[in-house]
Structures are given as C-alpha cells and as structure tokens.
Design a protein around this motif. Structure first.
Motif, short mmCIF file in Angstrom:
data_model
loop_
_atom_site.label_atom_id
_atom_site.label_comp_id
_atom_site.label_asym_id
_atom_site.label_seq_id
_atom_site.Cartn_x
_atom_site.Cartn_y
_atom_site.Cartn_z
N ASN A 351 0.86 -1.19 0.00
CA ASN A 351 0.00 0.00 0.00
C ASN A 351 0.89 1.23 0.00
N SER A 352 0.46 2.29 -0.64
CA SER A 352 1.16 3.56 -0.55
C SER A 352 0.25 4.58 0.10
N MET A 353 0.76 5.26 1.10
CA MET A 353 -0.01 6.33 1.75
C MET A 353 -0.21 7.51 0.80
N THR A 364 -11.89 1.42 0.80
CA THR A 364 -11.22 1.06 -0.44
C THR A 364 -9.73 0.88 -0.21
N ASN A 365 -9.06 0.33 -1.20
CA ASN A 365 -7.62 0.15 -1.12
C ASN A 365 -7.05 0.06 -2.53
N LYS A 366 -5.82 0.45 -2.67
CA LYS A 366 -5.10 0.34 -3.95
C LYS A 366 -3.80 -0.36 -3.65
N VAL A 367 -3.61 -1.54 -4.22
CA VAL A 367 -2.46 -2.36 -3.83
C VAL A 367 -1.63 -2.78 -5.03
N THR A 368 -0.41 -3.16 -4.72
CA THR A 368 0.50 -3.81 -5.66
C THR A 368 0.95 -5.11 -5.02
N LEU A 374 9.65 -11.77 -7.88
CA LEU A 374 9.63 -10.34 -8.21
C LEU A 374 8.71 -10.02 -9.37
N ASN A 375 7.66 -10.85 -9.55
CA ASN A 375 6.57 -10.48 -10.45
C ASN A 375 5.74 -9.41 -9.77
N VAL A 376 5.52 -8.31 -10.46
CA VAL A 376 4.82 -7.16 -9.88
C VAL A 376 3.48 -6.99 -10.59
N THR A 377 2.40 -6.96 -9.80
CA THR A 377 1.05 -6.76 -10.36
C THR A 377 0.42 -5.55 -9.69
N HIS A 378 0.09 -4.55 -10.49
CA HIS A 378 -0.55 -3.34 -9.98
C HIS A 378 -2.07 -3.46 -10.14
N PHE A 379 -2.80 -3.06 -9.14
CA PHE A 379 -4.26 -3.10 -9.18
C PHE A 379 -4.80 -1.68 -9.02
N PRO A 380 -5.94 -1.37 -9.65
CA PRO A 380 -6.56 -0.06 -9.46
C PRO A 380 -7.24 0.02 -8.09
N LEU A 381 -7.73 1.20 -7.75
CA LEU A 381 -8.46 1.39 -6.51
C LEU A 381 -9.73 0.53 -6.53
N ALA A 388 -9.47 -8.21 -1.37
CA ALA A 388 -9.35 -9.52 -0.71
C ALA A 388 -9.46 -10.65 -1.73
N LYS A 389 -10.35 -10.50 -2.70
CA LYS A 389 -10.48 -11.52 -3.75
C LYS A 389 -9.19 -11.62 -4.57
N ASP A 390 -8.58 -10.48 -4.89
CA ASP A 390 -7.33 -10.49 -5.66
C ASP A 390 -6.22 -11.20 -4.87
N ILE A 391 -6.15 -10.93 -3.58
CA ILE A 391 -5.13 -11.55 -2.73
C ILE A 391 -5.35 -13.06 -2.66
N CYS A 392 -6.60 -13.47 -2.50
CA CYS A 392 -6.91 -14.90 -2.41
C CYS A 392 -6.69 -15.62 -3.74
N ARG A 393 -6.92 -14.93 -4.84
CA ARG A 393 -6.62 -15.53 -6.16
C ARG A 393 -5.12 -15.83 -6.27
N LYS A 394 -4.30 -14.92 -5.76
CA LYS A 394 -2.85 -15.14 -5.79
C LYS A 394 -2.47 -16.32 -4.91
N ILE A 395 -3.11 -16.46 -3.75
CA ILE A 395 -2.86 -17.59 -2.86
C ILE A 395 -3.21 -18.90 -3.56
N ILE A 396 -4.36 -18.91 -4.23
CA ILE A 396 -4.81 -20.12 -4.93
C ILE A 396 -3.83 -20.47 -6.05
N GLU A 397 -3.31 -19.48 -6.76
CA GLU A 397 -2.30 -19.74 -7.80
C GLU A 397 -1.10 -20.46 -7.20
N LEU A 398 -0.64 -20.01 -6.03
CA LEU A 398 0.54 -20.61 -5.41
C LEU A 398 0.26 -22.04 -4.95
#
Length: 399
Positions: A351-353, A364-368, A374-381, A388-398
C-alpha cells in the motif's frame, strides 16, 4: 453438481421479471438445492406464492407472521438457515433499502440477519438503472460484500431497449453453480489472518496505537472462509464483526498477545496472511497507575516489539504460504521487496499512503502484489472486499 444439498433462500421483489423466478426455482430444485422463497407484498401481484411454493416444495414467506395462526416467520432463523441468499429480481426500491439498512418487510429484515453470501440480480427500466442514485446504491451494497449478477441488454417492459433487464434464469443458475464450485478451492486448508491495530499500554488509561480499522484483514478472512478454508482471525481492537461461520476470532490487545496467538496457530497453518498493523515499539515500563500530568516534560522510553512476521518467516516450512503487507510513503516498491526477502514471504501486498482512497480507515484500497520471483502486479483502486479476492486468487495460484 456442487449446488446439490445447498440451502438457497430466494428473494423475489415486485417486478415484471418476477415470472422468471419460477424457472429459476425449478432449475435450483432440479439440481438438488433446498429452496425457500421470500416474496415482498408487491411481488405477489406479479406471481402467486402458490406457484413458487409448488415449485420449491416449501412454504413461501411474505409476512412476519402467519395470519391464520399467528405463528412467527423468523427472519433471523431464515438468515441463519441459508448457504446463499439470492435476490432475483432485485428492484430499484429494494436495492435502495439494502443500501441504507431499511427493513420494512420480511425480505429486507432477513437480509440484515443473513450470515451467508448475498447475491442480487437487478431488474428495472433503463433510466432507473442508469440513474446516479441507483448506481450509488449498487456500489454501496457491493462494498458491504454483496455480489451483483449484472443485468443484461435487451427489450424492457417499457418498450425501451437497453440495460436493466434481469439476467436470464439459466445465467443466474450458472453464476450460483460456479460460485459453489469455486468455494471448494481452499476446503481442508487452515488459514491465519491477523487484522487491526495493537494497543501498547503506557498506563491503565493510555496506550500507543494506530489508526488501523481492521477492514482489510476482516475482508481477507471472509474471502478465505468463503473459499472453504478454516480461518483463525487474530484481531486487535476493532468494532467489526465476522459473518462466516468458518471464522474463529481471537481478540488480542497488544503485540505480545498477537505474537502468542500466532505462535500457537502457525505450525498447523497452510496459509497465513499478516495484515495487522502491529506496533513497532512499546513502552519499556508500563505504569500500574495512571501517570499524572504534573511535570512540564514527559519522556517515555520505548523498546522494540517482536517482529511477528519475521518470526513466522524464519520458522516457515515447505508448503506453508506466508503473506505480508507493507504500508509505505516513499521508495515503495524497493522497500516492499526488501521486506519480502528479509522476512521469507511468498508475496507482499504493498500500500502507498500517497494513493488517495488507500490506507487506514477507508472502505477502499489500492495495492500492488509482489511475489518472491519479483513479479509485480498493480491493481486499481477497489473496495477492500474486491482487494481480498485479488489476494486470495494469488494464494490459490501458489497452491
């Protein structure tokens, strides 16, 4: 089918699209679901309760009590009973009530009591659907964690052509079926989520703390539980509550209490998401009595708290997934990567302040997301539920 044996509460509102509820009910029952129907008073003018009762093989509910016997139709029991609450059609009027917590009928009262995922399929005329107030209300109820089954484009009852037409019963059925299929992805997995702030006592009255609300961690816990995981939510002070029965909440106050709770649960965990804003420092001495404000100057000696994330990373075993968070104000990605490597994380959520709408206390939140390759994925607000869904999708991928 994954839908077999599921308990589905179908809410029907007053719309010309109510006739589609009969086909939807039949599809759900044919797939093996146990369906109960709640109708608003207006809905009964478009389709009879007898039709939906016959198709669902259950009584239809439309009032708080049965007029002939006076027996109570408990909205609380209905809300607890369901595995999913599907409101189709959802009219502009009902959507507005859901957005603002109005409960002047059995359907909306049950909505406020529901502990299960809630899905809504809007149905209204083009101009009503496009109106800013309707769009705002839809956004609001999505921010609460409810899931929209989007309306289609086509001929409307008014004779206009455009958006607002309720999704077809077959589309809604497929949407719900897919949801129940996807919720098996983390079944059998044990997860830990830390959330909220920690309060480090100075004396019996004062403490060192921060502005974390816990909203991000709670959203992650709900999403993991919705995917079938057995979730332990270790939360600092927060007014938030959980909805999913698969979440065990452990309340803590200080960083030491959070450390102890994590250490007890971590060895058996498959997934650990450390989203809590843990204090970096605590008072070296905690006064047993309230400190008086007599001196003109007051100096407080601080000592470092234990780095819970680093400690978990140092004991992480093969097969365990560890996720950390980084809230930065400068050199964001560089600092996040340093933390990722130092603490042996599988990925880090940055997160960036400096981003408007992100950080503490917001909905809301805007995350990378940066993983250990070191794969970097930027998400919009997005809403924190969507993040939370985006984070869990990444967990499922792993996994």
């Amino acid at each position: 089918m994954m839908i077999e044996g599921k308990k589905i509460l179908l809410g029907v509102c007053g719309s010309i699209a109510s006739y589609k509820s009969a086909t939807l009910t039949r599809l759900l029952v044919k797939a093996g679901a146990n369906v109960k129907v709640i109708m608003t008073h207006e809905a009964t003018r478009f389709i009879t309760p007898l039709t939906l009762s016959t198709l669902s093989k259950n009584p239809v509910y439309s009032t708080y009590y049965k007029e002939d016997t006076g027996e109570w139709n408990s909205h609380v029991e209905l809300g607890l009973w369901a595995d999913a609450f599907l409101i189709a059609p959802a009219t502009a009027n009902t959507i507005a009530k859901l957005a603002y917590g109005l409960c002047d009928n059995l359907l909306t009262a049950t909505y406020l009591s529901a502990k299960c995922p809630v899905y809504f399929a809007p149905a209204m005329d083009l101009d009503m659907w496009k109106h800013p107030s309707t769009q705002r209300n839809v956004r609001l109820i999505e921010e609460y964690g409810n899931i929209q089954i989007k309306p289609g484009y086509g001929e409307l009852a008014s004779g206009l052509t455009g958006e607002g037409r309720m999704a077809e019963p077959e589309e809604i059925f497929s949407f719900i079926e897919h949801t129940f299929s996807s919720d098996q992805l983390l079944r059998g997995k044990k997860a830990i989520v830390t959330a909220g702030p920690t309060y480090e006592a100075i004396d019996p009255v004062r403490f060192i703390g921060n502005h974390s609300s816990g909203k991000m961690g709670f959203a992650i816990a709900e999403e993991l539980a919705g995917l079938g995981a057995e979730v332990t939510l270790i939360s600092g002070p927060s007014h938030l509550s959980t909805r999913n029965k698969g979440i065990t909440r452990i309340p803590v106050m200080s960083s030491d209490e959070m450390l102890n709770a994590v250490e007890k649960s971590f060895p058996a965990s498959d997934i650990t998401v450390m989203s809590a804003a843990v204090a970096d420092y605590k008072p070296a001495i905690v006064s047993a009595e309230k400190i008086k404000k007599d001196p003109a100057d007051f100096n407080l000696e601080l000592v470092k708290t234990t780095d819970i994330l680093a400690k978990a990373g140092s004991s992480k075993q093969a097969g365990q997934i560890l996720v950390g968070f980084a809230l930065e104000t400068n050199d964001e990605e560089a600092n996040a990567i340093k933390k990722l490597r130092k603490k042996n994380l599988d990925f880090i959520v940055l997160n960036s302040m400096n981003d408007k709408g992100a950080g503490f206390g917001t909905d809301t939140n805007k995350v990378t997301i940066i993983d250990k390759s070191l794969n970097v994925t930027h998400f919009p607000l997005k809403t924190k539920e969507a993040v939370a869904k985006d984070i869990c999708r990444k967990i499922i991928e792993l996994i």
